[in-house]
Design an enzyme around this catalytic site. Structure first.
Site, PDB file in Angstrom:
ATOM      1  N   ASP A   4      -7.275  18.553   2.718  1.00 24.74           N
ATOM      2  CA  ASP A   4      -6.694  17.531   1.762  1.00 24.74           C
ATOM      3  C   ASP A   4      -6.312  16.268   2.295  1.00 24.74           C
ATOM      4  OD1 ASP A   4      -4.621  18.695  -0.949  1.00 24.74           O
ATOM      5  OD2 ASP A   4      -4.631  16.785  -0.341  1.00 24.74           O
ATOM      6  N   ASN A  41     -12.376  23.032  -3.834  1.00 25.08           N
ATOM      7  CA  ASN A  41     -11.314  22.802  -5.203  1.00 25.08           C
ATOM      8  C   ASN A  41     -11.259  21.491  -5.341  1.00 25.08           C
ATOM      9  OD1 ASN A  41      -9.024  23.832  -7.155  1.00 25.08           O
ATOM     10  ND2 ASN A  41      -8.009  22.627  -5.573  1.00 25.08           N
ATOM     11  N   TYR A  88     -15.559  13.468 -16.876  1.00 24.56           N
ATOM     12  CA  TYR A  88     -15.302  14.595 -16.315  1.00 24.56           C
ATOM     13  C   TYR A  88     -15.981  15.832 -16.876  1.00 24.56           C
ATOM     14  CZ  TYR A  88     -11.922  18.409 -14.717  1.00 24.56           C
ATOM     15  OH  TYR A  88     -11.280  19.571 -14.548  1.00 24.56           O
ATOM     16  N   THR A 120      -7.034  24.502 -19.642  1.00 29.81           N
ATOM     17  CA  THR A 120      -6.141  23.614 -19.239  1.00 29.81           C
ATOM     18  C   THR A 120      -5.081  24.073 -18.349  1.00 29.81           C
ATOM     19  OG1 THR A 120      -6.499  22.507 -21.244  1.00 29.81           O
ATOM     20  CG2 THR A 120      -4.452  21.832 -20.012  1.00 29.81           C
TER      21      THR A 120
END
Length: 251
Positions: free
Chosen positions: A37, A80, A145, A177
């Site tokens: 990350d 991810n 997106y 969502t």
């Protein structure tokens, strides 16, 4: 029961949202996990936090190598990490298109490319990409997106075909969502956050936002070395948004 104790997993975006939930889920099943990350401080307890910018190839190669060294190899890659974008096709300039595609699509390429030598040495190799309902359904104000996630879905299938003979399974999850910090920030900017949240919930047939743990369990299923016949699969975790056409709830 699957022996996850021998599985060494790398999760990008592993310090928040879906990535953090996936890292926790894999840990709970016995896997060793490295969370890559930009800010790895939020990685789950017990996971190895590694700084990684998926938009920078040198950063990716260094992070993947550090994860492999500390884990003793890599069996599972969960791609991810990603960023959002709003607007119709006319609303973002070239720089923003390049930025989002660079993270959401090329980020997967960079991480998988760097991890491939390790995956090729594993007898339980799997890649799981986080895609989106936006790859399947036309959503308003999500042109950029959606384009990036459509590319992720196509890339997943191509990767699965390329590596099926090597025993490396490649699949993706398509969440609806999801109740993540990013969605929370979007709601905070709405004129009426409560009404906007209610609209997002109503858009899904189940009437609720998808939870990060829902997606994490699907990722763990696809990463499970017992599921040797599951590759080239696009797994919806969207509350029925893609496949169901239900009547509106009666007032």
């Amino acid at each position: 029961m699957t022996d996850y104790a021998r599985i060494r997993a790398l999760v990008t975006g592993g310090a928040s949202g879906i990535g953090k939930a996936a890292a926790r889920e894999l840990q709970s099943r016995g896997a060793q996990v490295a969370g890559l990350d930009l800010d790895p401080s939020g990685a789950p307890d017990g996971a190895i936090g590694v700084h990684c910018d998926v938009a920078d190839d040198a950063s990716v190669r260094a992070a993947v190598q550090e994860a492999a060294d500390r884990l003793g190899g890599i069996d599972v890659v969960v791609n991810n990490a990603g960023i959002g974008a709003q607007g119709a096709v006319t609303d973002n300039d070239d720089d923003e298109w390049h930025r989002v595609l660079d993270v959401n699509v090329l980020g997967i390429v960079r991480v998988t490319r760097a991890a491939m030598p390790h995956l090729q040495q594993s007898d339980a190799a799997a890649v799981v990409n986080t895609c989106s309902i936006a790859a399947w359904a036309g959503l308003p104000q999500r042109a950029l997106y959606s384009a990036s996630k459509g590319a992720v879905q196509a890339l997943t299938l191509a990767m699965a075909a390329d590596y099926v003979r090597d025993g490396i399974r490649v699949n993706c999850v398509n969440p609806g969502t999801v109740d993540t910090p990013w969605v929370g920030r979007l709601l905070d900017t709405a004129d009426d956050p409560r009404a906007e949240r209610a609209a997002l919930e109503a858009r899904q047939p189940t009437g609720r936002l998808v939870q990060p743990d829902d997606v994490a369990r699907a990722i763990a299923y696809l990463a499970d070395p017992a599921h040797v016949s599951t590759t080239g699969t696009v797994l919806a975790v969207d509350g029925g948004m893609h496949g169901l056409r239900v009547r509106p709830a009666q007032a």
